[in-house]
Design an enzyme around this catalytic site. Structure first.
Site, mmCIF file in Angstrom:
data_model
loop_
_atom_site.group_PDB
_atom_site.id
_atom_site.type_symbol
_atom_site.label_atom_id
_atom_site.label_comp_id
_atom_site.label_asym_id
_atom_site.label_seq_id
_atom_site.Cartn_x
_atom_site.Cartn_y
_atom_site.Cartn_z
ATOM 1 N N HIS A 44 -4.164 10.971 5.557
ATOM 2 C CA HIS A 44 -2.986 10.267 6.102
ATOM 3 C C HIS A 44 -2.291 10.996 7.238
ATOM 4 C CE1 HIS A 44 -0.586 13.080 3.744
ATOM 5 N NE2 HIS A 44 -1.092 12.623 2.602
ATOM 6 N N GLU A 56 -6.897 17.687 1.210
ATOM 7 C CA GLU A 56 -7.758 16.496 1.288
ATOM 8 C C GLU A 56 -6.927 15.256 1.623
ATOM 9 O OE1 GLU A 56 -7.547 18.545 -1.219
ATOM 10 O OE2 GLU A 56 -9.503 19.506 -1.471
ATOM 11 N N GLU A 100 0.817 5.751 0.445
ATOM 12 C CA GLU A 100 0.142 7.037 0.696
ATOM 13 C C GLU A 100 0.813 8.073 -0.197
ATOM 14 O OE1 GLU A 100 -2.546 7.316 2.378
ATOM 15 O OE2 GLU A 100 -2.498 5.310 3.262
ATOM 16 N N HIS A 138 -5.316 6.785 7.601
ATOM 17 C CA HIS A 138 -4.732 5.820 6.674
ATOM 18 C C HIS A 138 -3.215 5.789 6.881
ATOM 19 C CE1 HIS A 138 -8.145 5.441 3.555
ATOM 20 N NE2 HIS A 138 -8.638 5.866 4.703
ATOM 21 N N ASP A 160 0.852 -1.190 0.000
ATOM 22 C CA ASP A 160 0.000 0.000 0.000
ATOM 23 C C ASP A 160 0.887 1.239 0.000
ATOM 24 O OD1 ASP A 160 -2.809 1.094 0.249
ATOM 25 O OD2 ASP A 160 -1.866 2.074 1.959
ATOM 26 N N ASP A 172 -2.430 -0.426 6.571
ATOM 27 C CA ASP A 172 -3.378 -0.849 5.542
ATOM 28 C C ASP A 172 -2.919 -2.118 4.838
ATOM 29 O OD1 ASP A 172 -4.827 1.331 6.261
ATOM 30 O OD2 ASP A 172 -4.644 2.412 4.368
#
Length: 234
Positions: free
Chosen positions: A57, A52, A9, A152, A7, A157
């Protein structure tokens, strides 16, 4: 089989508009068992995150300022994922960003380093059509504890995704029994069982059970206005 759950970010949603990777998390499974051989990087993207994305995160520019650039960790990442099956939720997003980063430093594209890529979002849509299939929804549906996911994070994740994947594919191994003769059907081993060698026990209904059955049939016939089809066939 070696599988890597991955995963990322990012600073925003659009790699083709200059957004960058700021975190990479990888979790290793070998023969469906967690090994603990995980990989995790925070990265300095050289730019701020969109508001956003920051709300999702929580990785601020200040926090990331002293972290390495992607090019500093690229060789370690590529060696780690080499020849593994990589499993990603919404793979096109993460691979799009990783490809952009690799292109900037003159490295081959992501899929050239791995055996294959599995997208669990595609899997989930096939298994649960018409339902929400983001990671939180899958955790709730499959009983995976995601109570620690207030923000997140790539490594968290990836760990949750490994749990989700194991639950989504639970029982696959039981289908591959090494007993008796097997056939291939669509590339999948199918067990053949010779029922002629099995002595089946036949239990006959007793008088009380026969009477109860007859009464039930009469009630159904009455409810249908005497139109029960078995009366015509008799």
């Amino acid at each position: 089989m070696r599988q890597i759950f991955l995963d990322t970010e990012t600073t925003g949603l659009y790699a083709d508009q200059g957004d960058r990777v700021i975190e990479i998390g990888c979790v290793e499974l070998f023969n469906r068992k967690l090994t603990g051989n995980n990989l995790h990087f925070y990265l300095n993207p050289g730019r701020d995150s969109h508001e956003e994305a920051l709300r999702i995160h929580g990785l601020t520019t200040e926090f990331l300022r002293d972290k390495p650039k992607f090019e500093a960790v690229a060789d370690e990442l590529l060696a780690y994922i080499q020849d593994a099956e990589v499993i990603i939720h919404n793979a096109s997003f993460d691979i799009g960003f990783l490809n952009a980063e690799l292109k900037l430093i003159g490295k081959p594209l992501f899929k050239e380093h791995v055996t294959s890529v599995v997208d669990t979002l595609v899997m989930a849509k096939e298994m649960f059509p018409g339902k929400r299939n983001n990671l939180d929804s899958l955790c709730d549906r499959l009983g995976v504890d995601n109570s620690g996911r207030t923000l997140h994070g790539a490594l968290l994740d990836a760990e949750l995704l490994a749990d989700v994947y194991i639950n989504m594919t639970r029982g696959q191994d039981a289908l591959l029994m090494d007993v008796g003769e097997q056939q291939e059907q669509g590339g999948i081993p199918v067990e053949r069982v010779d029922l002629s060698t099995i002595d089946l026990i036949v239990l006959s209904a007793n008088q009380q059970e026969l009477a109860a059955h007859a009464e039930a049939m009469q009630q159904i016939d009455k409810a249908s206005g005497g139109k029960a089809f078995w009366k015509e066939a008799a």
